[in-house]
Structure formats: structure tokens, C-alpha cells
Design an enzyme around this catalytic site. Structure first.
Site, PDB file in Angstrom:
ATOM      1  N   GLU A 171       0.800  -1.214   0.000  1.00  0.00           N
ATOM      2  CA  GLU A 171       0.000   0.000   0.000  1.00  0.00           C
ATOM      3  C   GLU A 171       0.838   1.272   0.000  1.00  0.00           C
ATOM      4  OE1 GLU A 171      -3.094   0.305  -0.429  1.00  0.00           O
ATOM      5  OE2 GLU A 171      -3.880  -1.714  -0.087  1.00  0.00           O
ATOM      6  N   GLU A 198       6.874 -22.021   8.180  1.00  0.00           N
ATOM      7  CA  GLU A 198       7.269 -21.102   9.238  1.00  0.00           C
ATOM      8  C   GLU A 198       8.240 -21.741  10.218  1.00  0.00           C
ATOM      9  OE1 GLU A 198       4.089 -21.247  12.813  1.00  0.00           O
ATOM     10  OE2 GLU A 198       3.303 -20.433  10.943  1.00  0.00           O
TER      11      GLU A 198
END
Length: 305
Positions: free
Chosen positions: A87, A118
Site C-alpha cells: 500500500e 514457518e
């Protein structure tokens, strides 16, 4: 003891007593419960305000001196980091590499589950090494439960390279330690759906990232008042926003504001400087360059010439 059992002590894994009858609630009761619990996300961010402010200051200083900001995470945490990074270019007209999101599993993990990745600390370590991160950069490790090996591997590599390190987690420091420069804890309590940290923890993390990136961009002069004067004019919506900003701040009608925007090369900040001081596009570019693209500073310097 299994790994899952070993993490049962974490705040993010505990059972929320307020939602013990979750499967018996009506839709309205469910919404009301969520609304009550989500208030804790806002409260958690408020309690972390001093650490967040420190993170803003240190990150802005690093970026001002040529550094970059990297978010690192896995699963929901990784996706939130990538989202915030994505963004920044349209909102603040930054280069795509100024703020970057690193997620375990790469781009594919944005749309499909890759939680098994992960657990590989070495992958996080290598992700930092591959991007040639230096002491000028900032690395933000995001992990709701605080234990994600991928994130800790990345932070270790960042520390070794002298980068500024920031940790964002939703568990108390006494439950999970982190050797970092800024340690931000967003204590939202147990989730309505036990262990589902895409809920309150995810909400609090998104709030914190909003504050961090926007605060940094404000300090870098990407904002004038509360306007996006560095907005990237890349589509009709953003062009309309740019024209409205010029109209509101200069008093010009829309046609004149559109003409001014075109004369500036579609850069609102430069358009305002040209209008307020009478400088040419070339002179305005030079003046903004002298003041690190800070519009307020550039305008003030011109007034006192």
C-alpha cells in the site's frame, strides 16, 4: 510433549472464557461478542504506544539516511506485512523497494496455506541475506504467538548485519523473549476461536502496521497537514483525489486544479509549491530536493528569501 502442547502456555493459544458457547450463539449474539472482544485490539495498541512511537522514530531516521523497511512473517502475520508494504507506493508514491514484505513461502503463500514453512529458521535467515540487508535498514519481525522460527531466523540475520530490528507479537515478553531494538507487544488476550490469531491478534497487528508505516511517511515529509501530497496519480480515482487536494488547499476550481496538476507532472506536492511560490516546475523540483522533498520546509524557506 508435542510442539503444539509445548506452546499451549502462550496467551494466543489459551481458551477465551467469554466464547465457551460459541457454537450455540445466534448470528446477532456472535456479532456482538466479536464487537466486544475487538475492543481489546484497540486497547492493546494504546498500551504499546510508546514502543510504536520509538519504532516510527527509528525507522524514519533509517529511511531518511537511505535505508529500507522490511516486514517479515509467516501465515497471517506475513500477509499483513506484505499488504502494508504494497500500500505504500500508491499512497505515498514510494519506490516499490523502499518498504518490502517478506513472507515464508514467497508469493504463493499469499493465497494458499503454507504454515509448515514457518518452522524453518534457516529460510528466514537466508531471506535476509539474499536481500543484502545492511546497517541502514530496518527489519520488523511479525509473529502473533512470538515463536515462529522463520521470523526469529530473519531477525538473527538482521542483527548480524547491523540492521535495526523490531519485533511485533501478541504474547507477553516473559512468555517469549526477543533480542531486538524495539519490542512491541499487542496483548489482546485469547481469541474467540481458540488459537485463531487471524482474529484479534491480526486486527491489532494491522492497526500497528498502519500506524508504523503512516507515521514514518509523515516524518519523511510525504504528508502535508493530513493530505496525501505524494499520492501516485495512476488511475482515475487517484487523479480525482489529487485534483480535490489541490482544489481544497488552493481554492482553485477543478479545471484550474487539473491544469496545475498536469503542469507539475502529476505531482501534487510540486503543484502546490508552484502555486504558492510561483516557481517553475524545474525550480520547484530543485527546491524540494534541497529540503528532502518536505513541502512545508520548502515553502517556508521560500517565504524567507
Amino acid at each position: 510433549m508435542t510442539q503444539a502442547e509445548g506452546r499451549g502456555y502462550l496467551l494466543t493459544e489459551q481458551v477465551n472464557l467469554n466464547s465457551r458457547n460459541l457454537d450455540q450463539l445466534s448470528s446477532l449474539e456472535l456479532v456482538e461478542l466479536f464487537n466486544r472482544e475487538d475492543q481489546q485490539a484497540i486497547a492493546a495498541v494504546e498500551k504499546a504506544k510508546h514502543d510504536l512511537a520509538t519504532a516510527i522514530d527509528r525507522t524514519a531516521k533509517a529511511l531518511h539516511h537511505g535505508g529500507h523497511l522490511f516486514y517479515v512473517g509467516a501465515g497471517t502475520s506475513g500477509r499483513l506485512g506484505v499488504l502494508d508494504a504494497a500500500e505504500c507506493p500508491p499512497t505515498f508514491c514510494t519506490s516499490p523497494d523502499l518498504v518490502q514484505g517478506i513472507i515464508a513461502g514467497g508469493a504463493g503463500a499469499l493465497v494458499r496455506s503454507s504454515e509448515d514453512l514457518e518452522d524453518k529458521a534457516e529460510d528466514g535467515y537466508n531471506a535476509i541475506a539474499q536481500r543484502h540487508i545492511t546497517q541502514l535498514d530496518v527489519v520488523v519481525g511479525i509473529t502473533a504467538g512470538g515463536t515462529t522460527p522463520y521470523v526469529h531466523g530473519a531477525l538473527q540475520a538482521a542483527r548480524e548485519r547491523g540492521a535495526t530490528t523490531i519485533f511485533i507479537a501478541c504474547v507477553p515478553k516473559e512468555q517469549v523473549r526477543a533480542e531486538v531494538d524495539v519490542d512491541i507487544r499487542l496483548l489482546v488476550g485469547p481469541e474467540i476461536l481458540a488459537g485463531s490469531t487471524r482474529l484479534k491478534a491480526g486486527t491489532a497487528t494491522k492497526l500497528a502496521l498502519n500506524i508504523l508505516s503512516t507515521g514514518v511517511m509523515v516524518q519523511l515529509g510525504k504528508v502535508y497537514g493530513n493530505r496525501m501530497v505524494d499520492v501516485a496519480v495512476t488511475n482515475s480515482k487517484l487523479r480525482d483525489r489529487a485534483i480535490r487536494i489541490l482544489h481544497d488547499l488552493t481554492g482553485l476550481d477543478r479545471a484550474a486544479a487539473a491544469t496545475l496538476l498536469e503542469r507539475s507532472g502529476n505531482w501534487v506536492k510540486l503543484a502546490l509549491l508552484m502555486h504558492w511560490t510561483g516557481v517553475t516546475r524545474e525550480e520547484g523540483n530543485e527546491l524540494l530536493g534541497q529540503y528532502s522533498s518536505n513541502l512545508r520546509a520548502a515553502v517556508s524557506s521560500y517565504k524567507y528569501r
